[in-house]
Motif scaffolding. Structure first.
Motif, PDB file in Angstrom:
ATOM      1  N   ASN A   1     -23.704   3.028  -2.211  1.00  0.00           N
ATOM      2  CA  ASN A   1     -24.081   3.097  -3.619  1.00  0.00           C
ATOM      3  C   ASN A   1     -23.157   2.195  -4.431  1.00  0.00           C
ATOM      4  O   ASN A   1     -21.943   2.379  -4.436  1.00  0.00           O
ATOM      5  CB  ASN A   1     -23.987   4.532  -4.122  1.00  0.00           C
ATOM      6  CG  ASN A   1     -24.918   5.457  -3.360  1.00  0.00           C
ATOM      7  OD1 ASN A   1     -26.115   5.216  -3.282  1.00  0.00           O
ATOM      8  ND2 ASN A   1     -24.364   6.511  -2.763  1.00  0.00           N
ATOM      9  N   ALA A   2     -23.750   1.208  -5.105  1.00  0.00           N
ATOM     10  CA  ALA A   2     -22.966   0.148  -5.741  1.00  0.00           C
ATOM     11  C   ALA A   2     -22.565   0.505  -7.168  1.00  0.00           C
ATOM     12  O   ALA A   2     -23.182   1.350  -7.828  1.00  0.00           O
ATOM     13  CB  ALA A   2     -23.762  -1.152  -5.735  1.00  0.00           C
ATOM     14  N   ASP A   3     -21.522  -0.179  -7.639  1.00  0.00           N
ATOM     15  CA  ASP A   3     -20.989   0.028  -8.981  1.00  0.00           C
ATOM     16  C   ASP A   3     -20.451  -1.308  -9.487  1.00  0.00           C
ATOM     17  O   ASP A   3     -19.958  -2.127  -8.703  1.00  0.00           O
ATOM     18  CB  ASP A   3     -19.865   1.079  -8.942  1.00  0.00           C
ATOM     19  CG  ASP A   3     -19.242   1.317 -10.302  1.00  0.00           C
ATOM     20  OD1 ASP A   3     -19.869   2.022 -11.109  1.00  0.00           O
ATOM     21  OD2 ASP A   3     -18.142   0.798 -10.559  1.00  0.00           O
TER      22      ASP A   3
ATOM     23  N   VAL B   1     -32.489  -2.872  -2.929  1.00  0.00           N
ATOM     24  CA  VAL B   1     -31.051  -2.827  -2.663  1.00  0.00           C
ATOM     25  C   VAL B   1     -30.371  -1.950  -3.713  1.00  0.00           C
ATOM     26  O   VAL B   1     -30.769  -1.948  -4.886  1.00  0.00           O
ATOM     27  CB  VAL B   1     -30.457  -4.256  -2.671  1.00  0.00           C
ATOM     28  CG1 VAL B   1     -30.592  -4.898  -4.038  1.00  0.00           C
ATOM     29  CG2 VAL B   1     -29.013  -4.261  -2.209  1.00  0.00           C
ATOM     30  N   PRO B   2     -29.344  -1.172  -3.338  1.00  0.00           N
ATOM     31  CA  PRO B   2     -28.556  -0.447  -4.341  1.00  0.00           C
ATOM     32  C   PRO B   2     -27.792  -1.422  -5.221  1.00  0.00           C
ATOM     33  O   PRO B   2     -27.235  -2.410  -4.725  1.00  0.00           O
ATOM     34  CB  PRO B   2     -27.602   0.410  -3.508  1.00  0.00           C
ATOM     35  CG  PRO B   2     -28.213   0.470  -2.149  1.00  0.00           C
ATOM     36  CD  PRO B   2     -28.925  -0.832  -1.964  1.00  0.00           C
ATOM     37  N   VAL B   3     -27.755  -1.150  -6.520  1.00  0.00           N
ATOM     38  CA  VAL B   3     -27.049  -2.026  -7.456  1.00  0.00           C
ATOM     39  C   VAL B   3     -26.231  -1.191  -8.427  1.00  0.00           C
ATOM     40  O   VAL B   3     -26.567  -0.044  -8.744  1.00  0.00           O
ATOM     41  CB  VAL B   3     -28.015  -2.935  -8.251  1.00  0.00           C
ATOM     42  CG1 VAL B   3     -28.799  -3.853  -7.318  1.00  0.00           C
ATOM     43  CG2 VAL B   3     -28.954  -2.126  -9.131  1.00  0.00           C
TER      44      VAL B   3
ATOM     45  N   MET C   1     -24.665   1.517 -15.313  1.00  0.00           N
ATOM     46  CA  MET C   1     -25.926   2.050 -14.795  1.00  0.00           C
ATOM     47  C   MET C   1     -25.984   1.741 -13.308  1.00  0.00           C
ATOM     48  O   MET C   1     -25.908   0.577 -12.913  1.00  0.00           O
ATOM     49  CB  MET C   1     -27.118   1.386 -15.498  1.00  0.00           C
ATOM     50  CG  MET C   1     -27.144   1.573 -17.008  1.00  0.00           C
ATOM     51  SD  MET C   1     -28.308   0.425 -17.803  1.00  0.00           S
ATOM     52  CE  MET C   1     -27.384  -1.131 -17.654  1.00  0.00           C
ATOM     53  N   ASN C   2     -26.119   2.759 -12.491  1.00  0.00           N
ATOM     54  CA  ASN C   2     -26.167   2.582 -11.044  1.00  0.00           C
ATOM     55  C   ASN C   2     -27.476   3.145 -10.501  1.00  0.00           C
ATOM     56  O   ASN C   2     -27.938   4.197 -10.933  1.00  0.00           O
ATOM     57  CB  ASN C   2     -24.992   3.296 -10.371  1.00  0.00           C
ATOM     58  CG  ASN C   2     -23.645   2.778 -10.854  1.00  0.00           C
ATOM     59  OD1 ASN C   2     -23.531   1.639 -11.282  1.00  0.00           O
ATOM     60  ND2 ASN C   2     -22.634   3.620 -10.783  1.00  0.00           N
TER      61      ASN C   2
END
Length: 305
Positions: free
Chosen positions: A184-186, A96-98, A113-114
């Motif tokens: 894309n997560a942040d 999963v994007p984190v 950090m992504n």
């Protein structure tokens, strides 16, 4: 090698703020040596991701220093998992994007950090796309100590209880998870004097967006994807309050002028809440407020309906 981080939402937010569309900031995909030393000293990291329904959540992962570390220039290991009942416990068992935020309140330091996480036997391994330090202005100074215990049962609701409203209204810190149009997560930090988060109703919160580094990562994401997750830690008890819902930026300068220090306002509508007593083994000292915190007044704009 530095890479341009601005996507369409961030460019739109910068234009709305009256900034140039191009230039100024870049991030790296590699972890500098100074950042590696910083990571291995930390007892916690904030992580943001989406659940299976696309709802954004933020969670707090903790461990003894060394649980968070750089395995190489672009890979971070996290030897921890969300506690039972945490909305991200299930989603993080698959790739999963984190978005991650390592933050050290005692020294006013933080690093974002992504990337993309995959599960491991001990927790997560994250391959990074973006690494960058961030504005530390509104971090309240706190010192941690450990008080291990067993997390309590998660309490679910669709609106804030009276006790949860008190926690939010008295908070000087919270964390926010967002994502861009591509998922894309942040994860980021928000801080201010107690009361800077206004509880307008059991399902509507509002806070000021203060001056920062003008990267507009969070607000840029919200320009293209309104789903967001908030995390309010109880620094004294280790409880966490996790909220998911939607957020919108109020760019009206007249509304911002009513709130000291605000450049704009952000309104968040709660769709689900999870409270977990004792979710974190960390307890923190009373805060030393940031000297940058604007004054909080009771003058509150009417909520948008």
């Amino acid at each position: 090698m530095a890479v341009d981080i601005y996507h369409e939402g961030e460019r739109a937010a910068r234009r709305r703020a009256g900034l140039l569309d191009q230039g100024g900031f870049s991030v790296r995909a590699e972890i500098p040596e100074v950042a590696r030393r910083f990571l291995v000293q930390q007892p916690m990291v904030v992580l943001g991701a989406a659940d299976a329904d696309g709802r954004m959540w933020a969670t707090l992962l903790t461990g003894r220093p060394g649980f968070l570390r750089a395995e190489d220039a672009r890979t971070v290991a996290v030897d921890a998992r969300p506690v039972p009942g945490d909305p991200l416990r299930g989603p993080l068992t698959a790739p999963v994007p984190v978005g991650m935020l390592a933050i050290e309140p005692a020294r006013h330091r933080r690093m974002r950090m992504n990337g993309r996480a995959v599960p491991t036997a001990d927790g997560l391994r994250v391959t990074l796309d973006q690494v960058y330090s961030n504005c530390p202005k509104y971090i309240q100074k706190r010192e941690p100590h450990r008080a291990p215990g067993t997390p309590g049962e998660a309490r679910h609701s669709t609106a804030l209880t009276t006790g949860q409203q008190r926690l939010v209204a008295g908070a000087d810190t919270f964390f926010i998870a967002t994502a861009d149009r591509d998922g894309n997560a942040d994860a980021s930090h928000r801080g201010g004097a107690p009361g800077f988060v206004q509880v307008l109703s059991p399902t509507v919160l509002r806070w000021p967006d203060y001056t920062g580094n003008a990267m507009f990562n969070t607000l840029g994401n919200l320009e293209v994807e309104p789903r967001a997750g908030l995390l309010f830690p109880d620094w004294r008890t280790g409880a966490v309050l996790q909220l998911t819902g939607t957020a919108r930026t109020d760019w009206d300068p007249g509304h911002a002028a009513a709130v000291p220090g605000a450049e704009r306002l952000v309104e968040f509508t709660v769709t689900a809440a999870v409270e977990i007593p004792g979710a974190s083994p960390l307890r923190w000292s009373d805060p030393v407020p940031s000297r940058f915190n604007p004054t909080v007044t009771s003058r509150t704009p009417r909520p948008r309906r």
